[in-house]
Design an enzyme around this catalytic site. Structure first.
Site, PDB file in Angstrom:
ATOM      1  CD  GLU A  21     116.238  73.532  -0.070  1.00  0.00           C
ATOM      2  OE1 GLU A  21     115.410  74.032   0.503  1.00  0.00           O
ATOM      3  OE2 GLU A  21     116.954  72.372   0.257  1.00  0.00           O
ATOM      4  NE  ARG A  37     129.933  64.872  -5.653  1.00  0.00           N
ATOM      5  CZ  ARG A  37     129.718  64.019  -4.748  1.00  0.00           C
ATOM      6  NH1 ARG A  37     128.858  64.319  -3.780  1.00  0.00           N
ATOM      7  NH2 ARG A  37     129.780  62.696  -4.999  1.00  0.00           N
TER       8      ARG A  37
END
Lengths: 627, 627
Positions: free
Chosen positions: A357, A309
């Site tokens: 989202e 990440r």
């Protein structure tokens, strides 16, 4: 002025007639939902929409999104009136092979995005409006026709919140309050104030209007385009099926062609062939160009550790510096996904979507409508919140890159609500998607620039934990490839993993080697497309396969391998190790072990498989390949 | 009164201290997000929450949902204060094997549903409140602690809309406005009026309050419980990390244990061991019992045609009449899914969720919290909108039945936005799920009652088109089974389909039989669990398999078959027919053909596979099974 009004009324009648004609030709469709908004669209098309239908890619064009995509007959009638399509083509509505599809899709050059799943057009309009304000820096407007039924979708209020917060005065929504949904009255029926209050509370300018009074519509749109500092919503009282007694404001008339087409057309004054001179863009200027430099990807030293990440975040900054089209979009978790690095380095091209989202994906889709290259990132688990938006983005032929961090049980203590364990399955099942799951930081860095150039929905799963750097900086990792991490001439089993499990597979291979069992290890970092050839070679050459994934058993690495081998003969036994019980909290190591996907469990599975193969060898089909 | 106030302040201090202690013991967690709401929860637990911790199943209990599930340290500290768990157990927070998980899950008997994916607790609270009003008919209250960050989630506003519309005065939401999200300030920071205005616009009673003033909190909760006819939200201004200078209202303190635990605890006055006498339920009565009769399933005559969606609707009515616990929940498409039949027959147990699929699933989850048996239905494509709610429902160990209609290209003219082509993959990848896809109306009817009794997420895909009735009324169709529709002693290929494609497979088998190729045909109506034995028998006995599905190639019927055969030796070649290109509009027949999944395409694939097998026979592993 009255001349205009008459012309607009005539055009509205034509739009109604054509909506009836096309849906009657098709035998299905939504004429009554089209008829309610015909006056609104007549005035818009005649006076307010600035759009060059001959040059749909002109960056100065306004955008028109039908959030109520089922009103497609109206949209196509507008295209005919604008001269973009012929009457003949309009009447191919819903025919096989026609681009005049049941709901609008971008197979038509004037359609920015597919709609038809309610509650998505407005959020995407917000994304395009954001692109206009922050990226293109051109004052084009985004017009969005919304249905009243879809106002029950939370995504509409995510969009209201985002537009209000970002003061998007280049966005004008029109709610066609025709009172009737598919099965009956909407919650608020004709209570226009219910919508007005909500919109105002979210920081919008709200105007209520009689949606069949062209003068009032004109006045409302005039006010809307003159409003600065906030978006405007025109809340229009309309009648479903307006203008035709047989269906006007009648229940049970949703989503079907009219029974008595000819009588209806007659009541509307018959067919017309009005051609509208749609205003061309009046604004000037070119889209803003952000400076760009050389691409210098980050590199990580083999033998050290880093989280993929973090490598994603590093690489995204590098890419953003090299490509002024690249945009980073956060869902208020940028310090977890490491898009915060982009926010610091390139704040002008960073969009904060907050914990929303669906709006995050809609922002991405809106950005790519205007040619920007969006990367949206949140926890992989929370991308599930926007799955319908991703599905529709594929129908929109959108090019968006998504990154999901914190995948699998290996995140540890936070527990199952934060663990993506179905994301690989969900994204593999999106049409035309690409699914990546790199195992080290250098591979991650190599893949990020390819995500920006790839068509369709491109998903990268990243890992929370720091994992060993296996590869050299600059090593090639192409989408659709894989990497054989370990091999010998007498491998008797293949271990296939990606991300966190590749490292467990490596450790298992060490364990097995000590026992004289040679295992091939494959890093299947590209799940879709998958490197079927390497998988098939391994199947043929090693005779047994163990797949390992930090994911439920369905739809992930194991199934990608089985798919690659489906028609292979002989097909070796494939043992799928995956998470099979609902995890709780614990350390990553405890949870990987409990799920049966750590090195020990992999070694055990491989050992059993090899001994099973050996004992079955004389009659065993799969035994043949160790020749 | 001041005695009370002091006691509440002391309890709040204990809740803060314990939140710090548990998260420090774990080395992770969200102490500062817990500390902001400690005063609110202290007053609630001491005076307003009516809950018998010794009898969590008491139907008269209030419900407490932490929509901000990351404030779990606070929730566990409350459980300790209530005597439900020991201090020792509280300190096992986030340990492997502990039920004190990182985010709350129902492994604890006082937790109704798992939270931690923001924006879900309030919608589910609405579902429980609806259960109280409409089903149980008991005046228990539902208290829901919300974070301010999650107010950006559209699902929260779906919930506000649903609660306002249904006048749920048994629901009290508390927004902990601590101003700081994970990465920075929220959109509205401490603008309490921003939340108040929005809530009022949605029909709620809104009260703003200083969330650290126990007297003011008391007054606000008093007002809330006295409010009738609408839900109340208490909008509380708080400080993240309140009470500890080192973290109070500081950025960068989200989601981590405190650096200097001891100093923090000292500043809060040290550990305490206050035990609260939580008020017991004061209400009386038993949950309402709806009348029930005998189960008489609908039956359909073999040789006629009916759509499985219609059979679903018919069977749901029959089940509802036989079982007073069964609830039908619509997403405003009841005339498409045929839940409208339930609405007509049993209106008291029909819930209209309007076009709000997340709230629809939340209603179902809320209903099953109270032991009701919910069936929620919409277009299968639109269930994608609620995928994160389904994922979390699995973490909640919820028992809900879902039906998705209008699957696949076979819906025809409406086009891809309305076609579920990823639903089988998405639902198979949900933990503990059941996935059904019946091929005829009698099979559908037989499966519906089993859905109500099955644990976990149970999904049934239904077909829009009328399809032939193949089976006799009363034939057995058990979950996990399959049906061999056609077989002979010399089958050389097996065709596996379900739903619409089973009929195409049948037609293909007719075609093939004319050419002397005998095909076995399997109706794989239960995709998960799958009848692996029947699939393996067919593989062994016929030597070649063609799977056919009206779905993208990933994660559906083909992959369920490959999974069943993964370890099988010898493994025959499996050819997967599925939708591979983005469809447009057209008739069902045109689209099935274009996708390569109609009878002709199946026959062609089978023919090729058989001839390939025959030519390869001498050396071919898969040839062995035709002995």
């Amino acid at each position: 002025m009255t001349d205009h009004h008459d012309a607009w009324r005539e055009l509205a009648a034509q739009l109604r007639v054509d909506s009836i004609r096309s849906s009657s030709a098709a035998g299905s469709g939504h004429p009554t939902s089209s008829m309610s908004a015909a006056d609104l669209m007549s005035v818009l098309l005649s006076k307010y929409l600035h759009y060059d239908f001959g040059t749909p890619d002109d960056p100065r064009n306004d955008h028109l999104i039908f959030s109520k995509g089922h009103a497609s007959p109206l949209l196509y009638a507008m295209y005919k009136a604008a001269g973009a399509i012929s009457d003949e083509e309009m009447l191919t509505f819903r025919d096989f092979g026609s681009r005049i599809e049941g709901h609008p899709t971008p197979v038509l050059p004037w359609v920015d995005v597919a709609t038809g799943s309610l509650g998505q057009g407005l959020p995407i309009s917000v994304g395009i409006a954001l692109a206009g304000k922050r990226m293109d820096r051109l004052p084009y407007r985004v017009w969005c026709l919304c249905g009243d039924s879809e106002m029950a979708e939370g995504s509409m209020w995510e969009a209201f919140e985002a537009a209000g917060f970002n003061r998007l005065d280049n966005l004008i929504a029109i709610i066609d309050v025709n009172r009737l949904g598919q099965t009956g009255p909407t919650m608020h029926e004709w209570d226009l104030d219910a919508y007005r209050r909500r919109a105002e509370a979210f920081g919008w300018n709200a105007i209520t209007v009689d949606g069949h009074d062209v003068a009032a519509i004109d006045a409302a749109m005039e006010k809307a385009v003159g409003t600065t500092g906030r978006p405007t919503v025109i809340v229009a009282k309309t009648e479903k099926g307006h203008g035709v007694d047989a269906v006007e404001d009648q229940p049970g008339k949703h989503g079907k062609a009219l029974d008595q087409e000819q009588a209806a057309i007659e009541q509307l004054g018959g067919p017309r062939d009005i051609r509208v001179d749609v205003p061309k863009p009046e604004i000037s200027g070119e889209p803003h160009v952000f400076p760009a430099g050389e691409l210098t990807l980050p590199s990580y030293e083999p033998g050290t550790k880093e989280a993929t990440r973090k490598a994603f975040g590093d690489a995204l900054v590098a890419l953003g510096k090299a490509d002024g089209k690249v945009i980073a979009i956060d869902g208020e978790v940028g310090n977890s996904t490491y898009t915060e690095l982009f926010a610091e380095a390139i704040p002008d091209r960073f969009i904060q979507s907050y914990i929303a989202e669906q709006q995050m994906i809609a922002n991405a889709v809106g950005m790519q409508v205007r040619g920007w290259k969006p990367f949206a990132a949140t926890f992989a688990a929370f991308l599930a919140r926007a799955y319908d938006f991703v599905r529709m983005a594929a129908v929109s032929r959108a090019n968006i890159a998504l990154a999901g961090s914190h995948a699998g049980v290996s995140i540890g203590e936070d527990g199952p609500s934060q663990m993506a364990l179905e994301d690989l399955a969900a994204f593999r099942a999106v049409h035309g998607s690409t699914v990546l799951y790199p195992s080290d930081a250098n591979a991650t860095a190599a893949l990020v620039p390819q995500m920006a150039e790839r068509s369709g929905i491109v998903f990268m799963r990243t890992t929370r934990e720091k994992t060993p750097i296996l590869y050299e900086p600059g090593d090639e990792f192409r989408i659709g490839g894989s990497r054989v991490v370990r091999r010998s001439s007498d491998d008797v089993v293949t271990l296939i993993g990606a991300g966190i499990t590749l490292h467990e597979g490596n450790a298992a291979a060490d364990e097995l080697a000590d026992e004289g069992i040679n295992a091939r290890v494959i890093d299947l970092y590209s799940l879709k497309p998958v490197d079927a050839e390497t998988v098939r070679d391994a199947a043929r050459e090693t005779g047994a396969i163990v797949t390992v994934e930090d994911h439920w058993p369905e739809g992930g690495i194991g199934d990608a391998v089985l798919e690659a081998l489906a028609e292979q003969q002989p097909h070796p036994p494939v043992v799928k190790l995956a998470v099979r019980d609902m995890p709780g909290s614990g350390t990553p190591a405890e949870l990987l072990h409990a799920a049966g996907i750590d090195a020990d469990c992999i070694a055990r599975a491989a050992r059993e498989l090899v001994s099973r193969s050996r004992s079955a060898e004389p009659t065993h089909a799969a035994g043949g390949e160790r020749r």
